[in-house]
Write a protein that holds these residues in place. Structure first.
Motif, mmCIF file in Angstrom:
data_model
loop_
_atom_site.group_PDB
_atom_site.id
_atom_site.type_symbol
_atom_site.label_atom_id
_atom_site.label_comp_id
_atom_site.label_asym_id
_atom_site.label_seq_id
_atom_site.Cartn_x
_atom_site.Cartn_y
_atom_site.Cartn_z
ATOM 1 N N ASP A 75 6.934 21.210 -5.043
ATOM 2 C CA ASP A 75 7.766 21.963 -4.107
ATOM 3 C C ASP A 75 8.069 21.093 -2.897
ATOM 4 O O ASP A 75 7.155 20.499 -2.316
ATOM 5 C CB ASP A 75 7.048 23.232 -3.641
ATOM 6 C CG ASP A 75 6.865 24.236 -4.773
ATOM 7 O OD1 ASP A 75 7.576 24.130 -5.781
ATOM 8 O OD2 ASP A 75 5.994 25.125 -4.625
ATOM 9 N N PHE A 76 9.335 21.029 -2.509
ATOM 10 C CA PHE A 76 9.730 20.194 -1.375
ATOM 11 C C PHE A 76 10.113 21.036 -0.168
ATOM 12 O O PHE A 76 10.306 22.255 -0.262
ATOM 13 C CB PHE A 76 10.902 19.283 -1.766
ATOM 14 C CG PHE A 76 12.195 20.005 -2.045
ATOM 15 C CD1 PHE A 76 13.128 20.237 -1.040
ATOM 16 C CD2 PHE A 76 12.502 20.459 -3.330
ATOM 17 C CE1 PHE A 76 14.322 20.901 -1.279
ATOM 18 C CE2 PHE A 76 13.697 21.115 -3.597
ATOM 19 C CZ PHE A 76 14.602 21.340 -2.572
ATOM 20 N N TYR A 77 10.204 20.390 0.979
ATOM 21 C CA TYR A 77 10.699 21.017 2.193
ATOM 22 C C TYR A 77 11.553 19.991 2.926
ATOM 23 O O TYR A 77 11.530 18.791 2.609
ATOM 24 C CB TYR A 77 9.550 21.513 3.085
ATOM 25 C CG TYR A 77 8.616 20.437 3.576
ATOM 26 C CD1 TYR A 77 8.828 19.800 4.813
ATOM 27 C CD2 TYR A 77 7.516 20.037 2.828
ATOM 28 C CE1 TYR A 77 7.983 18.806 5.264
ATOM 29 C CE2 TYR A 77 6.657 19.050 3.277
ATOM 30 C CZ TYR A 77 6.891 18.433 4.492
ATOM 31 O OH TYR A 77 6.057 17.446 4.933
ATOM 32 N N LEU A 78 12.321 20.446 3.886
ATOM 33 C CA LEU A 78 13.224 19.559 4.613
ATOM 34 C C LEU A 78 12.545 18.964 5.843
ATOM 35 O O LEU A 78 11.777 19.626 6.525
ATOM 36 C CB LEU A 78 14.469 20.321 5.050
ATOM 37 C CG LEU A 78 15.270 21.040 3.959
ATOM 38 C CD1 LEU A 78 16.472 21.753 4.580
ATOM 39 C CD2 LEU A 78 15.717 20.068 2.886
ATOM 40 N N ILE A 79 12.838 17.705 6.105
ATOM 41 C CA ILE A 79 12.406 17.057 7.346
ATOM 42 C C ILE A 79 13.694 16.684 8.072
ATOM 43 O O ILE A 79 14.089 15.518 8.162
ATOM 44 C CB ILE A 79 11.541 15.817 7.065
ATOM 45 C CG1 ILE A 79 10.398 16.151 6.107
ATOM 46 C CG2 ILE A 79 10.967 15.259 8.381
ATOM 47 C CD1 ILE A 79 9.535 14.966 5.725
ATOM 48 N N MET A 80 14.372 17.691 8.572
ATOM 49 C CA MET A 80 15.702 17.526 9.174
ATOM 50 C C MET A 80 15.911 18.553 10.282
ATOM 51 O O MET A 80 15.330 19.640 10.244
ATOM 52 C CB MET A 80 16.789 17.697 8.100
ATOM 53 C CG MET A 80 16.696 16.718 6.934
ATOM 54 S SD MET A 80 17.854 17.127 5.608
ATOM 55 C CE MET A 80 19.425 16.856 6.464
ATOM 56 N N GLY A 86 16.960 19.781 18.091
ATOM 57 C CA GLY A 86 16.159 18.589 18.345
ATOM 58 C C GLY A 86 14.813 18.582 17.668
ATOM 59 O O GLY A 86 14.031 17.652 17.849
ATOM 60 N N GLN A 87 14.512 19.595 16.861
ATOM 61 C CA GLN A 87 13.230 19.670 16.178
ATOM 62 C C GLN A 87 13.454 19.831 14.683
ATOM 63 O O GLN A 87 14.498 20.300 14.235
ATOM 64 C CB GLN A 87 12.413 20.860 16.701
ATOM 65 C CG GLN A 87 12.108 20.779 18.194
ATOM 66 C CD GLN A 87 11.258 21.948 18.652
ATOM 67 O OE1 GLN A 87 10.619 22.626 17.863
ATOM 68 N NE2 GLN A 87 11.269 22.194 19.956
ATOM 69 N N THR A 88 12.449 19.431 13.911
ATOM 70 C CA THR A 88 12.552 19.540 12.454
ATOM 71 C C THR A 88 11.569 20.553 11.869
ATOM 72 O O THR A 88 11.825 21.112 10.798
ATOM 73 C CB THR A 88 12.290 18.176 11.792
ATOM 74 O OG1 THR A 88 10.962 17.711 12.136
ATOM 75 C CG2 THR A 88 13.313 17.147 12.257
ATOM 76 N N LYS A 89 10.456 20.794 12.553
ATOM 77 C CA LYS A 89 9.426 21.675 12.002
ATOM 78 C C LYS A 89 9.929 23.087 11.750
ATOM 79 O O LYS A 89 9.494 23.745 10.800
ATOM 80 C CB LYS A 89 8.207 21.709 12.934
ATOM 81 C CG LYS A 89 7.432 20.394 12.973
ATOM 82 C CD LYS A 89 6.184 20.514 13.836
ATOM 83 C CE LYS A 89 5.400 19.205 13.837
ATOM 84 N NZ LYS A 89 4.179 19.302 14.680
#
Length: 254
Positions: A75-80, A86-89
Motif C-alpha cells: 500500500d502506498f501513500y503520497l509524499i506531495m 506547504g506541507q505533505t503529511k
C-alpha cells in the motif's frame, strides 16, 4: 511492515520501476504497508472486536486471507503537497487531483493489479502482483501458508531473487514501435538459462500475439525462469539483446 525488501522479488523490482516512472511526472510516493505478519493481521482483526474502533477486516491472521501476508501486495501513500499549504503529511491520502488514479494507471502498465479497479470495495493505495488472482485462494490451495510459499521456487532462493529482479526489469520494452509486452504469469527456476532459437522464429509481445522482432536460427536468448502457459503450450519470457518478449519453449534449444 514498511520494508520493501521483505516483498516478493518481482514486486520489489516492479516497485523500483514504478517509482522511477512516477519520478518523471514529479509524483513521489512512500510505502505504508508491505509484508504483513500473522500478528499484525490479528491486530487488525481485533479492531471492532476485542479492541476499540471500527472493523477493518474479516480475516484473522491464521486464515491467510490477506495478500499482504503473502508478500505480494503493498500500500502506498503520497509524499506531495497536494493542497498547496506547504506541507505533505496532511496530503498522504489526498486524491483531490486524482494522483492515486495516475499511480494506478502507471502500475498497471507494469503488470500490477490496482485496488482502485475493484468493484466492491475500492482500495486506491493498494497494488499487488496479478498472476495469483485478486484473492489468496490459489496461493492457499497451492502452498497452504505464506512460509511455505516463501520457501518455494515461485519465491526463489537468493540467486533466484536476483534473477526475478532482472526479469522484471527486462519486461520494460525498449522497442517503442512494438506492442506493449505482457507480464509472465508463472515462475519456474528450472526454465532459467540461456537458449538458442532452433529455427527462425518471432519474439512475441504475448503468448502467440504481437510480433516484437524476428529472430534468426541460432539467436541466443536469456530466460530468467518466467513463463506463461497457454493452450497447453509453454511460452518463455526471454531477453534477446535489448528486446524482451515471449517465445514458445519448443522452438528453443538449451
Amino acid at each position: 511492515m514498511r520494508d520493501k525488501k521483505l516483498l516478493h522479488p518481482e514486486l520489489q523490482a516492479k516497485i523500483a520501476l514504478l517509482e522511477k516512472e512516477l519520478g518523471k511526472e514529479n509524483i513521489k510516493i512512500g510505502w505504508a504497508e508491505t509484508l504483513r505478519t500473522k500478528a499484525e493481521q490479528d491486530n487488525l482483526y481485533a479492531k471492532g472486536r476485542s479492541k476499540p474502533g471500527p472493523k477493518v477486516t474479516n480475516a484473522p491472521g491464521d486464515s491467510y486471507r490477506s495478500m499482504h501476508q503473502w508478500g505480494i501486495a503493498a500500500d502506498f501513500y503520497l509524499i506531495m503537497d497536494i493542497d498547496g499549504d506547504g506541507q505533505t503529511k496532511d496530503d498522504a491520502y489526498n486524491n483531490a487531483k486524482k494522483t492515486f488514479n495516475r499511480v494506478g494507471q502507471v502500475a498497471k502498465k507494469l503488470g500490477l493489479e490496482w485496488g482502485g479497479d475493484w468493484r466492491s470495495i475500492k482500495d486506491l493505495p493498494h497494488l499487488q502482483l496479478s498472476q495469483w488472482g485478486s484473492t489468496p485462494t490459489k496461493l492457499i490451495a497451492t502452498y497452504g501458508t505464506p512460509k511455505k510459499f516463501m520457501k518455494s521456487a515461485s519465491w526463489g532462493t537468493s540467486s533466484g531473487k536476483k534473477a526475478a529482479g532482472n526479469a522484471s526489469k527486462a519486461q520494460k520494452n525498449t522497442d517503442k514501435a512494438a506492442t506493449r509486452i505482457k507480464s509472465a504469469q508463472s515462475f519456474n527456476k528450472a526454465y532459467a538459462g540461456v537458449y538458442k532459437a532452433a529455427a527462425n522464429c518471432n519474439l512475441m509481445a504475448g503468448p502467440g500475439t504481437g510480433v516484437v522482432a524476428t529472430l534468426e536460427k541460432g539467436t541466443q536468448v536469456q530466460c530468467y525462469g518466467y513463463y506463461t502457459k497457454k493452450n497447453g503450450k509453454v511460452y518463455l519470457f526471454v531477453q534477446a539483446g535489448k528486446k524482451t518478449g515471449f517465445i514458445q519453449k519448443e522452438k528453443l534449444n538449451k
